[in-house]
Write a protein that holds these residues in place. Structure first.
Motif, PDB file in Angstrom:
ATOM      1  N   SER A 190       0.862  -1.291   0.041  1.00 34.40           N
ATOM      2  CA  SER A 190      -0.059  -0.037   0.115  1.00 34.40           C
ATOM      3  C   SER A 190       0.935   1.356   0.105  1.00 34.40           C
ATOM      4  O   SER A 190       0.702   2.284  -0.642  1.00 34.40           O
ATOM      5  CB  SER A 190      -0.876   0.178   1.261  1.00 34.40           C
ATOM      6  N   ASP A 222      -5.875  -0.756  -4.749  1.00 33.77           N
ATOM      7  CA  ASP A 222      -5.201  -1.590  -3.483  1.00 33.77           C
ATOM      8  C   ASP A 222      -6.075  -2.480  -3.151  1.00 33.77           C
ATOM      9  O   ASP A 222      -7.001  -1.865  -2.226  1.00 33.77           O
ATOM     10  CB  ASP A 222      -4.863  -0.104  -2.608  1.00 33.77           C
ATOM     11  N   GLU A 223      -5.832  -3.481  -3.135  1.00 30.10           N
ATOM     12  CA  GLU A 223      -6.679  -4.545  -2.683  1.00 30.10           C
ATOM     13  C   GLU A 223      -8.060  -4.322  -2.813  1.00 30.10           C
ATOM     14  O   GLU A 223      -8.736  -4.330  -1.800  1.00 30.10           O
ATOM     15  CB  GLU A 223      -6.417  -4.755  -1.119  1.00 30.10           C
TER      16      GLU A 223
END
Ligand SMILES: Nc1ncnc2c1ncn2[C@@H]1O[C@H](COP(=O)(O)OP(=O)(O)OP(=O)(O)O)[C@@H](O)[C@H]1O
Ligand SMILES: Nc1ncnc2c1ncn2[C@@H]1O[C@H](COP(=O)(O)OP(=O)(O)OP(=O)(O)O)[C@@H](O)[C@H]1O
Ligand SMILES: [Mg+2]
Ligand SMILES: [Mg+2]
Lengths: 302, 270, 286, 302, 270
Positions: free
Chosen positions: E61, E191-192
């Motif tokens: 991240s 991001d995820e």
């Protein structure tokens, strides 16, 4: 590895703005200190006068005791507002409406003259025989009237703040606690209220500082020992109101500063587990994956 | 107590040795006009792990919440340990239980939520001892001892003094399990305990649940983890649209679903 | 520090107070006590309402709490004659008359007797004061009594100076097609005085003793405007429906005048000029 | 399917409590209406008096305009508090400290006598020649002084409320908006502030209702047209303070009620997408899976 | 602009025809004493889908946030489209960009967060048109037209007037993607994007991302969805402890990880 050491963006206008503000402040202070109309000599004579100090004491007594009454009532009112019983909800609403709606000065006048309007407090069967009775003026003396009057008025404002605070706590907290077999009243006290405090404290700080100043209205009772009355009386004697107003302002400012420091620590206490932790260096693996139902961050002083 | 007619009829159909711990009979639930549960029947025997699966909106959470009195039933009866949940039956008429009695019933039932719902202002240890000290009036020392044991069990003895915000999702969920277990419930309800977790963290929580099942705890688990259902489940119930579509041995159902809706659903989550 | 106790600034009346006459030493008069209405006979105290911001008639002592002044001393003397102790309560000027008969037995606060007030209460005359005006030293704003229209005039709320005097002058201005007087009506006389010193008002109007006192206390920052006029009697207020008590007070006052206590009190406070020779119940107001 | 129709738990003590409260209220109203000391006839004579109505108007003018000034300043102060520039942060802090710390009455006195303390407003080079000058008394007349004094004082209280409100908005909102290329000031105005309003409004309602009553202090300026001054003047003319206090209380109560209704709608407006939606019957499939970063629910009136 | 020495050296090593869209060179990031990124090098060519995997805390991240200027670098350089991100280089000395210039750079980069971060007080449509109307100063009508097209693309044209709280997680994430696309970025960072979703809802979001990849969008995707990496990814990067452990063709790495840490990690998430 070559660490980046970039030249920061220049904000010339900010610095101009800052300079102007600083200049204004300096000019204001300079004009205050040099203006003979402020009579700083008289200020120095009276600022630590024994009467003034006593006035500070009484003002603190009034502020603290009426805030205590107000907080207790406000919690009760906020809980009543969430009750199943419609009459409780209704009473709580009317209370807030009435006490927020009428001027505190009028309320204080009422408490000051309750002895005249109702000379006796009678405990008895309504429309029936009386059992016990007291002389109102003895029970409700000026100090009691002042504290009760201020406390009841303030409770209405705080009730709104507490209501908003309680509602800000995620519903899941109530469910989780109830699922553990805790009774509703216990859940409120031990789970919901402590979390709500984070949202409740900043406006309550406002109210406390406001109350400090509102105490000057107790002359309506009449209660004649508070800081404002004392400095006004001294001003009348000396015919120099400005330095004595400065004396009062000085003390109010001192108490406010102390209260603001207090607020900082109270906020920090109730922020435990939420605010403080976020700021701690995140050394704990894995990286504090913020709890999705977490309360909003918030509200640190300074 | 269940009424007489029921006890004889249902009990006879089951092996007499095992009395069911949870009996759900004809449960309906409306939210306003919205008919969410449409007659659910289900029994869970002591020590059994009952897994419920089903698409979103099928009423799985609502069913668990009814068992734990977080929702009131619209129709039907739920018995836990032969106790009618939420009501007192007097002369065939139902009376609401008061809050104290409801709290007493809830103590027998532990619940673990999807979103953990830990108390953020209390450390892991304080979260676990809260109910025993406040509800069961255990001494703080005794509760602490027990809590540390439980935290050890879920592999978190070194995190006892951390606040929830200092723990990862998986760790938070394990504290939530320890918190529910601290009340020594007879029955544990899990509502998608792993679905708010990153895939990496799921394993730890499932491990704890497996051990719990092995230790003989009765559990009702709503989950999307088919692997868990297959490995640990004693029964698998597939719900859709507020009804039980299919129910039975997990390995059989997963290998060979009878109903086309079950088939379709399994194909999507597997 | 104790500046307030040491008399940090010189107090005009403080000096004479040392040798002051003690009004509580006045002898009690059983004949008059016998005339008291039943409800008052058994009471040990006489409750008196007074706005203690009207130096030298009534104001607060160094402690900031104890009322003093010639009105206060008269109250004490009356109470002593009737075998009681006077309790003087600090009150808003305009709230005193409404509370007479309930919170207060007497109102002694330099009430000028006028027809409007006479409708609300009984008055026993006890002092003679006129109306006097003051402006800043040297009259920098050039105020003249003949042309007050549009000026900021300070008065104490509820005094005869506010209504009818200044109010009528204002009405006359309007009738003449000039701007109305901007009447700044404040709760305390001392606020009025300090505002005049500060210059937020142009002139003030008050009872003669008050103006004289203000002139003395403000170290020559003020001066009078014109002469005293409307010399009018001031009265002690008693509840309208308690004529018997009013009659007793009239007798008490006349006894105090006769035995010299009255003059002693007034001279202690340097205000013997306003002394009456005879106290009258409900005199026809001027 | 046999719907459950259970007999609810009886709460006899609640009903006793409710009955006692109702009785007290009835007795209070009865004793107020029948007590001759309230002079209801006088109340009726004056409640719609032209002077009183004008006073209501002026009180509203003061309240509204000073709240507008206060809100604008408070937003500015709250933004300054979050600025990178330490001097801005510091100025904002001192402002809040000073204006909360000193009594509004003293501040109003100052604004009332600023013309005496500083007879001329001079625009010029500091310590240099003057360029322009005005007569202070003309620029700051009583109305301006009253509004400015009340507004500046209130801005400090509101700044605290706004600060707490802004901090309550999840950080992710700021990041998401910045990631879209929005500039910080725009993010503040369009994304953060509207969400913060939910937390800001209940205490701001308190402050507005408080301000309504604080306007009575403008006598310090002196400003002599507001409701309290007018009714006080009428009271000293008639020697009947109680019915005229009731007249003032009646009007304050009416305005408060109107403000509370207004607050309800403002709260509802800023709750859109968060509060209102939750309450709508959940017909939308799939079941509103609450956004994990959603703000806490909250704060509907009534 | 990258400095001259760099351009010649690096460019030569690569096929001259494809200029990289993103170049990450020796990036370090400290949080206080905590060394989170320890010299990351990475390039992404236009139209490429670059998938990053790695255990929690490995700095994935943080890397994305550095690209989008949500964190400032401690050392190294990031170029997007040959533009140095966050700084102006004058005579070899770095100068911070002002907020306006930073905002301009960010407009080229879209970002989708794990927690969606939709604006809760705006409807789906309002969320999508916010940036185009406010930042690009498009007319409301034009922005709306485009937004409806995008919502159609993510399969949500019938949800345009719903508030985020009325949408499921998967729907919210798809609105977030549409919102980022509305600025017509050259590069999308994810991001995820599916790890906050229930397993059932993951599919819809992955579907949208697949279509986006097919349409030629350059994407950097942090994810735990190995299936997605295998199917859609052009390169796979495995990060651990702030360094790139292994990088290359996704299918090869997944089938045959070279490094034991990669092996271990894959065994856990597969
Ligand atoms: N408080 C409520 N008010 C109205 N409708 C509700 C409420 N709670 C749930 N519902 C509705 O009931 C239905 C079933 O919800 P429930 O949460 O039990 O589903 P679920 O099977 O748990 O789904 P998921 O897998 O998404 O958690 C849904 O259609 C939902 O909209
Ligand atoms: N603002 C911050 N202050 C201090 N440390 C931080 C901060 N943000 C991240 N970190 C630390 O940096 C490290 C890397 O964090 P990062 O979020 O980049 O990991 P990640 O690979 O994305 O992990 P995950 O899969 O859990 O999201 C972690 O150890 C974390 O604790
Ligand atoms: Mg569910
Ligand atoms: Mg991450």
């Amino acid at each position: 590895m070559e660490l980046i050491d970039a030249i920061p963006v220049r904000h010339p206008w900010r610095w101009v703005g800052a300079a102007v503000i600083l200049l204004v402040v300096i000019l204001a202070i300079q004009s205050m200190t040099t203006n003979p109309k402020f009579y700083w000599g008289t200020f120095r004579t009276y600022v630590f006068d024994v009467l003034v100090i006593q006035g500070v004491g009484w003002t603190l007594v009034l502020t603290v005791s009426s805030m205590v009454i107000a907080i207790v009532l406000a919690i009760l009112l906020a809980f009543m507002r969430q009750s199943d019983n419609p009459l409780f909800r209704y009473v709580s609403w009317v209370w807030v409406w009435f006490f927020r709606g009428t001027p505190v000065y009028t309320q204080l006048l009422f408490w000051g003259s309750v002895g005249v309007l109702y000379p006796k407090i009678i405990l008895g069967v309504p429309f029936g025989p009386e059992l016990l009775s007291w002389d109102t003026a003895t029970v409700i003396n000026a100090t009691v009237a002042a504290i009760v009057g201020l406390g009841l008025n303030e409770s209405a404002y705080l009730a709104e703040i507490f209501r908003a605070g309680l509602k800000s706590v995620d519903n899941g907290q109530m469910e989780a606690a109830e699922a553990l077999g805790m009774r509703r009243s216990k859940v409120m006290w031990r789970i919901i209220l402590p979390q709500a405090m984070r949202v409740i404290i900043p406006p309550t700080g406002n109210e406390t500082i406001g109350m400090l100043k509102t105490t000057s209205l107790v002359l309506a009772v009449p209660f004649t020992l508070d800081l404002t009355f004392v400095t006004n009386a001294l001003a009348s004697r000396t015919f120099l109101p400005i330095p004595l107003l400065m004396v009062a302002a000085f003390w109010y400012l001192v108490i406010t500063s102390v209260l603001m420091v207090g607020q900082y620590y109270v906020e920090r206490h109730f922020g435990k587990g939420v605010d403080n932790v976020m700021k701690a260096p995140v050394k704990v693996p894995p990286p504090a994956a913020a709890d999705p139902i977490m309360l909003p961050r918030g509200n640190n002083l300074a | 107590m269940p009424d007489a007619t029921h006890t004889s009829a249902e009990q006879a159909a089951q092996p007499v040795t095992v009395k069911p711990l949870v009996e759900i009979q004809g449960v309906h639930k409306f939210f306003g006009d919205h008919h969410v549960l449409k007659g659910i029947d289900m029994t869970v025997k002591p020590g059994e792990v009952s897994v419920i699966i089903g698409p979103s909106g099928s009423g799985k959470s609502t069913l668990l919440r009814c068992i734990n009195l977080l929702e009131t039933l619209s129709a039907g009866r739920i018995y836990v340990h032969n106790d009618l949940i939420g009501y007192r039956e007097v002369n065939g008429k139902l009376h609401d239980l008061n809050t104290k009695q409801i709290a007493t019933q809830r103590r027998e039932i532990g619940m673990v939520f999807q979103r953990f719902n830990l108390f953020p202002h209390k450390t892991a240890l304080q979260n676990v001892i809260e109910a025993p000290t406040q509800v069961k009036r255990q001494s703080k020392a005794a509760a602490k001892l027990k809590a540390l044991e439980l935290l050890e069990m879920v592999g978190l003895s070194d995190r006892a003094n951390f606040y929830p915000s200092q723990l990862s999702g998986g760790q938070q969920q394990r504290v939530a399990i320890a918190r529910a277990l601290a009340m020594e419930p007879e029955l544990m309800l899990f509502d998608e305990p792993t679905s708010a977790l990153d895939p990496e963290l799921v394993g730890d929580v499932l491990e704890v649940m497996k051990n719990l099942a092995k230790s003989g705890m009765t559990m009702i688990v709503v989950t999307h983890e088919i692997g868990f259902a297959r490995e640990v489940g004693d029964t698998l119930t597939f719900m859709d649209g507020g009804v039980v579509v299919e129910s039975g041995n997990p390995r059989e159902i997963i290998a060979n679903p009878q109903h086309h809706r079950t088939k379709e659903f399994l194909s999507r989550v597997l | 520090t104790t500046a307030s106790q040491d008399g940090g600034t010189e107090s005009s009346s403080g000096a004479s107070q040392a040798a002051a006459f003690d009004p509580t030493t006045v002898a009690k008069d059983d004949a008059l006590i016998a005339l008291l209405p039943a409800s008052l006979k058994d009471k040990a105290t006489l409750e008196v309402g007074s706005d203690t911001s009207y130096e030298p008639a009534e104001f607060l002592d160094k402690d900031g709490q104890t009322p003093i002044g010639y009105d206060v001393d008269i109250a004490k003397a009356i109470a002593a004659t009737l075998g009681k102790k006077a309790v003087v309560h600090t009150a808003d000027f305009s709230s005193i008359i409404p509370k007479i008969g309930s919170a207060y037995d007497l109102g002694i606060s330099s009430f000028t007797i006028n027809p409007e007030r006479s409708k609300a209460v009984n008055f026993v005359s006890y002092f003679n004061a006129g109306v006097l005006w003051a402006v800043q030293k040297g009259n920098p704003k050039g105020i003249s009594m003949d042309d007050l229209c549009g000026k900021k005039i300070g008065v104490q709320t509820g005094t005869v100076e506010e209504d009818p005097d200044v109010k009528d002058r204002s009405a006359k201005c309007v009738a003449d097609g000039k701007p109305a007087i901007d009447i700044i009506s404040l709760k305390n006389q001392t606020d009025v005085t300090t505002r005049l010193v500060g210059g937020t008002i142009d002139a003030m109007s008050a009872d003669t003793p008050i103006i004289n006192n203000a002139l003395a206390k403000t170290n020559g920052q003020l001066e009078t405007l014109g002469e005293t006029y409307d010399s009018a009697e001031q009265g002690i207020a008693i509840a309208k429906d308690d004529a018997a008590f009013a009659a007793v007070i009239e007798k008490v006052m006349n006894k105090l005048i006769e035995d010299g206590s009255y003059t002693k009190i007034l001279s202690t406070w340097n205000n013997q000029d306003g002394a009456l020779t005879k106290s009258v119940l409900n005199p026809t107001a001027g």
